[in-house]
Design an enzyme around this catalytic site. Sequence first.
Site, PDB file in Angstrom:
ATOM      1  N   TYR A   1       0.608  -1.318   0.190  1.00 19.51           N
ATOM      2  CA  TYR A   1       0.080   0.096   0.059  1.00 19.51           C
ATOM      3  C   TYR A   1       0.936   1.343   0.127  1.00 19.51           C
ATOM      4  O   TYR A   1       0.348   2.246   0.415  1.00 19.51           O
ATOM      5  CB  TYR A   1      -1.228  -0.038   1.322  1.00 19.51           C
ATOM      6  CG  TYR A   1      -2.124  -0.700   0.761  1.00 19.51           C
ATOM      7  CD1 TYR A   1      -2.038  -1.988   0.632  1.00 19.51           C
ATOM      8  CD2 TYR A   1      -3.393  -0.167   0.499  1.00 19.51           C
ATOM      9  CE1 TYR A   1      -3.390  -2.640   0.261  1.00 19.51           C
ATOM     10  CE2 TYR A   1      -4.275  -0.747   0.076  1.00 19.51           C
ATOM     11  CZ  TYR A   1      -4.324  -1.921  -0.208  1.00 19.51           C
ATOM     12  OH  TYR A   1      -5.298  -2.684  -0.627  1.00 19.51           O
TER      13      TYR A   1
ATOM     14  N   PHE B   1       0.523  -1.762   9.997  1.00 16.37           N
ATOM     15  CA  PHE B   1       1.591  -1.303   9.246  1.00 16.37           C
ATOM     16  C   PHE B   1       1.029  -0.112   8.228  1.00 16.37           C
ATOM     17  O   PHE B   1       1.847   0.675   7.808  1.00 16.37           O
ATOM     18  CB  PHE B   1       2.026  -2.565   8.173  1.00 16.37           C
ATOM     19  CG  PHE B   1       3.326  -3.053   8.842  1.00 16.37           C
ATOM     20  CD1 PHE B   1       3.266  -3.610   9.969  1.00 16.37           C
ATOM     21  CD2 PHE B   1       4.411  -3.361   7.933  1.00 16.37           C
ATOM     22  CE1 PHE B   1       4.301  -4.373  10.668  1.00 16.37           C
ATOM     23  CE2 PHE B   1       5.446  -4.064   8.602  1.00 16.37           C
ATOM     24  CZ  PHE B   1       5.599  -4.528   9.844  1.00 16.37           C
ATOM     25  N   HIS B   2      -0.180  -0.317   7.777  1.00 18.70           N
ATOM     26  CA  HIS B   2      -0.656   0.968   7.023  1.00 18.70           C
ATOM     27  C   HIS B   2      -0.875   2.234   8.020  1.00 18.70           C
ATOM     28  O   HIS B   2      -1.375   2.973   7.276  1.00 18.70           O
ATOM     29  CB  HIS B   2      -1.908   0.506   6.304  1.00 18.70           C
ATOM     30  CG  HIS B   2      -1.479  -0.368   5.128  1.00 18.70           C
ATOM     31  ND1 HIS B   2      -1.582  -1.853   5.175  1.00 18.70           N
ATOM     32  CD2 HIS B   2      -1.361  -0.143   3.907  1.00 18.70           C
ATOM     33  CE1 HIS B   2      -1.108  -2.343   4.248  1.00 18.70           C
ATOM     34  NE2 HIS B   2      -1.189  -1.339   3.047  1.00 18.70           N
ATOM     35  N   GLY B   3      -1.001   2.143   9.366  1.00 19.97           N
ATOM     36  CA  GLY B   3      -1.108   3.252  10.216  1.00 19.97           C
ATOM     37  C   GLY B   3      -2.332   2.904  10.851  1.00 19.97           C
ATOM     38  O   GLY B   3      -3.293   2.301  10.454  1.00 19.97           O
TER      39      GLY B   3
END
Length: 472
Positions: A21, A354-356
């Site tokens: 992403y 991991f993407h926030g």
Amino acid sequence: MNEMMFEDYDYEDVEVEYADYYEDDTYVMPDEESWKDDSDEQTVDPFTLDELYNYCIIPTITDSHKHLIGILSWSFLFLLSSRTFRIPKVLIHLSSTVSGGALLWHMFDWRSCLMGGLFVITYLNLLSSHFVLRRWRGPSCFIIGVIYLIVCEFWMVNPMWWHAFRGIQMVILMKLVSVGYDLDTSQLKEFPNLFEVTGYTFNPGTVIFGPWIPFTSYQNVLSPLKWGLKWVLKILMNLSISVAFLIFSTCLVNWLIPDNSNRWFIAYRDALSFRSSHYFVSYLSEVSLNLAGIESVSVSKPLKIEFPRSLVEVVIYWNTPMHHWLKTYVFKPSRVKFGPFAAIIFTYGMSALFHGLNFQIAAVLFSLGFYTYTEHMLREKLAVIFDACILARPCKSCKHRKKDSTLFCIFVNLILGLVTMFHLAYLGMMFDSSSQMQEKGYNAAHTLKKWSTLNYSSHWVAFFMYVLMAVL
């Protein structure tokens, strides 16, 4: 359940993995609102093709080339400096580090120090866990890296900045965590030195958009490059496809499906625009990887996603390198300790982290986790009941009486494929072109409001499928 989604996947044609992403996290598309009327009450005549070309396509290409030229130029400069003539290995790694660092500074100026900060604390942790503990290198890198990301997201960094480059931070962390786990499992026999790790982490071919590649694939930069027409044509073809998806996402989708369309068409439009922006980044990452002289990787397969057999295949082909990373370094270790279902939820949770820490992404990923588990188990039970090839992935060699080519299997797979397309439109609809939302990330209210306009229909369908799976 005996075999789960993450275990059954075939990676024979994929050398490495995914970094999910980095797509819209690191590149901000031109603002569509600049060429659309701001009033919801006023009806605007559709653009002519000539107006679309002059007021959207040309500005999109003009705005994007500033970033693209930097990425591609620094990747190619690294290739020229390291592969055209033989130089010491340490200079190759140093060239990779300098080229990637210069690219980061070109795109983010002093904010690139945040990427350097993540590398420093994670690498120091890797050193200490290797030489002091001699174990837990992967898990400790994961924990210390995630803590750093959380601190940055909530207390240290402007949300607009963080949304722009959190994908880069994710790729950096994935690389360092994979080195730690490979040392734990003896996939790497020796601890790589500082020059090797920095060259791997900041290589210009992967540092911006990814994809994640294992350390062993990065080491291909030490081998002579096989120049040839095939290599050049592949770069040009992937670059053309990438730009085509950028134009389609930014200009053509909204022109083909205007705002006065049916709400489901609008949902499909917004989701398709988001997916197309992801394809743009995926193909561009393949170009930068090839220009840097690293072994080619298939990042995404749009046809498998737009015309899916199942959500399971969508998850695989959305970003195969990251999927492989999650399967190898998250799912398999957690399955041993917690079991298959808990491991799936944990894997999607780690992907969301991991993407926030963003409700929108977490809601989509956890929904996908539930959807794919339900679909996988339902198809598995139906395949046994009807003795048919209707599993989430095509059978390679099976003893089913009804094969994929039979009318029954074609019908069932077609219906479930259409259900998958329905889910994709629903899950992707909140990734719209609200410019202020895009810059900071989408919140819970935005996500729930979007889904409520469709009466949470996808979740109800998934719940029905789960009940059906449970009673069979």
